[in-house]
Design a protein around this motif. Sequence first.
Motif, PDB file in Angstrom:
ATOM      1  N   VAL A  69       3.148  -6.713   5.455  1.00  0.00           N
ATOM      2  CA  VAL A  69       2.625  -5.387   5.133  1.00  0.00           C
ATOM      3  C   VAL A  69       3.785  -4.538   4.627  1.00  0.00           C
ATOM      4  CG1 VAL A  69       1.638  -3.274   6.083  1.00  0.00           C
ATOM      5  CG2 VAL A  69       0.749  -5.497   6.809  1.00  0.00           C
ATOM      6  N   THR A  70       3.634  -3.986   3.446  1.00  0.00           N
ATOM      7  CA  THR A  70       4.665  -3.133   2.871  1.00  0.00           C
ATOM      8  C   THR A  70       4.046  -1.790   2.511  1.00  0.00           C
ATOM      9  OG1 THR A  70       5.811  -5.058   1.966  1.00  0.00           O
ATOM     10  CG2 THR A  70       6.412  -2.902   1.084  1.00  0.00           C
ATOM     11  N   VAL A  71       4.615  -0.723   3.062  1.00  0.00           N
ATOM     12  CA  VAL A  71       4.123   0.620   2.799  1.00  0.00           C
ATOM     13  C   VAL A  71       5.183   1.362   1.992  1.00  0.00           C
ATOM     14  CG1 VAL A  71       3.210   2.746   3.787  1.00  0.00           C
ATOM     15  CG2 VAL A  71       2.885   0.564   4.991  1.00  0.00           C
ATOM     16  N   SER A  72       4.823   1.766   0.798  1.00  0.00           N
ATOM     17  CA  SER A  72       5.764   2.460  -0.070  1.00  0.00           C
ATOM     18  C   SER A  72       5.634   3.970   0.101  1.00  0.00           C
ATOM     19  CB  SER A  72       5.530   2.074  -1.524  1.00  0.00           C
ATOM     20  OG  SER A  72       4.243   2.486  -1.937  1.00  0.00           O
ATOM     21  N   VAL A 131       0.843  -1.186   0.000  1.00  0.00           N
ATOM     22  CA  VAL A 131       0.000   0.000   0.000  1.00  0.00           C
ATOM     23  C   VAL A 131       0.883   1.242   0.000  1.00  0.00           C
ATOM     24  CG1 VAL A 131      -0.168   0.062   2.525  1.00  0.00           C
ATOM     25  CG2 VAL A 131      -1.978   1.103   1.137  1.00  0.00           C
ATOM     26  N   GLN A 132       0.397   2.309  -0.594  1.00  0.00           N
ATOM     27  CA  GLN A 132       1.141   3.563  -0.585  1.00  0.00           C
ATOM     28  C   GLN A 132       0.997   4.262   0.757  1.00  0.00           C
ATOM     29  OE1 GLN A 132      -0.200   5.845  -3.978  1.00  0.00           O
ATOM     30  NE2 GLN A 132       1.450   5.020  -5.247  1.00  0.00           N
ATOM     31  N   ASP A 161       5.750   1.517   9.071  1.00  0.00           N
ATOM     32  CA  ASP A 161       4.820   0.458   9.474  1.00  0.00           C
ATOM     33  C   ASP A 161       5.102  -0.853   8.730  1.00  0.00           C
ATOM     34  OD1 ASP A 161       2.201   2.916   9.523  1.00  0.00           O
ATOM     35  OD2 ASP A 161       3.263   2.055  11.249  1.00  0.00           O
ATOM     36  N   THR A 162       6.014  -0.818   7.803  1.00  0.00           N
ATOM     37  CA  THR A 162       6.360  -2.019   7.033  1.00  0.00           C
ATOM     38  C   THR A 162       6.900  -3.124   7.928  1.00  0.00           C
ATOM     39  OG1 THR A 162       6.795  -0.806   4.992  1.00  0.00           O
ATOM     40  CG2 THR A 162       7.898  -2.928   5.249  1.00  0.00           C
TER      41      THR A 162
END
Length: 125
Positions: A121-124, A12-13, A90-91
């Motif tokens: 969970v990966t936050v870009s 998610v961005q 938060d990744t």
Amino acid sequence: QVQLVESGGGLVQAGGSLRLSCAAAGRTISNYAMGWFRQAPGKEREFVAVTSRSGTSTRYEDSVKKRFTISRDNAKNTVSLQMNSLVPEDTGVYFCAASRRFWMNADVQNAYEYWGQGTQVTVSS
């Protein structure tokens, strides 16, 4: 034995939202405080949130307060973590866990007897 299975992770961005779910099997989770932890690459697993057995009380790690909401449905044997305003920090892999301890004492890993396998969970940025 309690078997826990997480779902809902993804990419998610920054600024976006995700909702994680944890499905329990084997025993009713109504006898357990339920928590979420996360582990970022190269870091220790850390506490994120916990909810009491009834769901009426919750506690959060400072950096996620006002952004994350933990909830539970004992009838469905599930726990959720709604994550809003996500940031790259938060990744990590998010884990659901069950504890027999009183919820206020369940902010450390060794308070938990049962763990799920985790969801990424990966936050870009």
